[in-house]
Design a protein around this motif. Structure first.
Motif, PDB file in Angstrom:
ATOM      1  N   ILE A   1      40.056  30.959  37.746  1.00  0.00           N
ATOM      2  CA  ILE A   1      39.771  32.336  38.163  1.00  0.00           C
ATOM      3  C   ILE A   1      39.998  33.312  37.017  1.00  0.00           C
ATOM      4  CG2 ILE A   1      40.533  34.178  39.703  1.00  0.00           C
ATOM      5  CD1 ILE A   1      41.055  32.053  41.810  1.00  0.00           C
ATOM      6  N   THR A   2      41.023  33.074  36.206  1.00  0.00           N
ATOM      7  CA  THR A   2      41.300  33.958  35.074  1.00  0.00           C
ATOM      8  C   THR A   2      40.151  33.973  34.079  1.00  0.00           C
ATOM      9  OG1 THR A   2      43.681  33.568  35.329  1.00  0.00           O
ATOM     10  CG2 THR A   2      42.931  34.472  33.233  1.00  0.00           C
ATOM     11  N   ARG A   3      39.517  32.821  33.866  1.00  0.00           N
ATOM     12  CA  ARG A   3      38.379  32.752  32.936  1.00  0.00           C
ATOM     13  C   ARG A   3      37.252  33.682  33.368  1.00  0.00           C
ATOM     14  NH1 ARG A   3      39.570  27.022  32.526  1.00  0.00           N
ATOM     15  NH2 ARG A   3      40.088  26.497  30.371  1.00  0.00           N
ATOM     16  N   HIS A   4      37.058  33.857  34.652  1.00  0.00           N
ATOM     17  CA  HIS A   4      36.003  34.748  35.143  1.00  0.00           C
ATOM     18  C   HIS A   4      36.457  36.205  35.161  1.00  0.00           C
ATOM     19  CE1 HIS A   4      33.232  31.561  36.478  1.00  0.00           C
ATOM     20  NE2 HIS A   4      34.317  30.904  36.825  1.00  0.00           N
ATOM     21  N   LEU A   5      37.741  36.425  35.385  1.00  0.00           N
ATOM     22  CA  LEU A   5      38.240  37.781  35.569  1.00  0.00           C
ATOM     23  C   LEU A   5      38.467  38.514  34.253  1.00  0.00           C
ATOM     24  CD1 LEU A   5      39.122  39.779  37.745  1.00  0.00           C
ATOM     25  CD2 LEU A   5      41.433  38.819  37.591  1.00  0.00           C
TER      26      LEU A   5
ATOM     27  N   PHE B   1      30.784  40.123  36.191  1.00  0.00           N
ATOM     28  CA  PHE B   1      31.960  39.265  36.046  1.00  0.00           C
ATOM     29  C   PHE B   1      32.864  39.342  37.279  1.00  0.00           C
ATOM     30  CE2 PHE B   1      31.111  39.670  31.361  1.00  0.00           C
ATOM     31  CZ  PHE B   1      30.856  38.321  31.156  1.00  0.00           C
TER      32      PHE B   1
ATOM     33  N   ASN C   1      31.219  37.127  39.735  1.00  0.00           N
ATOM     34  CA  ASN C   1      31.464  35.730  39.367  1.00  0.00           C
ATOM     35  C   ASN C   1      32.879  35.302  39.747  1.00  0.00           C
ATOM     36  OD1 ASN C   1      28.910  35.362  38.324  1.00  0.00           O
ATOM     37  ND2 ASN C   1      29.512  35.751  36.209  1.00  0.00           N
ATOM     38  N   THR C   2      33.837  36.209  39.588  1.00  0.00           N
ATOM     39  CA  THR C   2      35.208  35.900  39.992  1.00  0.00           C
ATOM     40  C   THR C   2      35.293  35.677  41.493  1.00  0.00           C
ATOM     41  OG1 THR C   2      36.021  37.294  38.184  1.00  0.00           O
ATOM     42  CG2 THR C   2      37.591  36.692  39.897  1.00  0.00           C
TER      43      THR C   2
ATOM     44  N   ALA D   1      33.958  32.293  42.201  1.00  0.00           N
ATOM     45  CA  ALA D   1      34.924  31.267  41.799  1.00  0.00           C
ATOM     46  C   ALA D   1      36.035  31.137  42.831  1.00  0.00           C
ATOM     47  CB  ALA D   1      35.504  31.608  40.431  1.00  0.00           C
TER      48      ALA D   1
END
Length: 255
Positions: free
Chosen positions: A179-183, A224, A227-228, A231
């Motif tokens: 989740i961090t990668r998307h956020l 983004f 996307n989060t 995810a």
């Protein structure tokens, strides 16, 4: 930050730009609302736990909703006083997003709850410096205050990025890292918008370039955020299938 072009602008180019700005505000409001809804459902019905780190991010998503709604409303109603809510929402977004990323990093961190790189008092100092710089720029009208606000934003942004990277590295292969990668890219887009807006008057950047960066950055931030949300929905669905007995009813111990 916010643009103050009313929707009733005169001329085709101005009207087109105003319509694009309105759609950008709407896109970030809708994406943040979807993220907020999925995040609350994920915490309450999937994790079934009162985890403070996720609620920090929920507050950030709520601030993004306020940003989009107040920005769109200020254009539709041509009410400049609504921009106060828009500017304040940016503060809450980056502040609580940074706090959320820090909390995610410490979710399964060291026993004493301290960062492995910086002590806790530095975290408090960064938050205090960021809030003080923002309020200074809000209350004091001077050229030098924009530099102070920009410095505060850069400090808070570096702090958020640091904990975002640490969360991905420390929790690699988990939901937190996914989740961090998307956020994190959404936070970077918002920071870029604010820094360009604050630095535009200092370096003499054309207002057209500032508006263009705001438009592109806002749409990217909305993408983004969405996307989060996707995810989070996917991670929640995987956990639900893992604990659903129908997933395993065809299996036996011999297999």
């Amino acid at each position: 930050m916010s643009l103050h072009t009313p929707l009733q602008a005169v001329g085709d180019p101005a009207a087109t730009m105003a319509a694009a700005n309105l759609l950008a505000y709407a896109s970030i409001a809708v994406a943040a609302a979807v993220l907020f809804g999925y995040l609350v459902g994920y915490v309450q019905y999937v994790l079934a736990a009162d985890t403070v780190e996720w609620w920090y991010i929920a507050v950030a998503a709520g601030a993004a909703v306020i940003y989009g709604v107040s920005g769109a409303a200020s254009m539709l109603a041509d009410a400049s006083w609504l921009t106060v809510f828009t500017d304040g929402a940016v503060l809450f977004f980056i502040l609580f997003l940074a706090l959320g990323l820090r909390a995610l990093y410490h979710a399964e961190g060291s026993p004493d709850g301290r960062s492995r790189l910086i002590p806790v008092w530095v975290d408090y100092l960064v938050v205090a410096a960021f809030v003080a710089a923002w309020w200074l720029g809000f209350l004091v009208e001077a050229d030098w205050t924009r530099l102070v606000v920009a410095a505060g934003w850069l400090l808070a942004s570096a702090w958020a990025v640091l904990y975002g990277v640490l969360t991905v590295r420390f929790h690699e292969g988990t939901t937190l890292a996914a989740i961090t990668r998307h956020l994190l890219p959404a936070a970077l887009c918002v920071v870029a918008i604010v820094v360009v807006d604050l630095g535009g008057s200092v370096v003499g950047l054309s207002a057209a370039y500032v508006d263009a960066i705001w438009l592109v950055g806002t749409v990217l931030a909305a993408a983004f955020l969405f996307n989060t949300a996707v995810a989070i929905r996917q991670e929640g669905g995987q956990l639900q299938r893992m604990y659903d007995w129908t997933t395993w009813r065809q299996q036996s111990l011999e297999e």
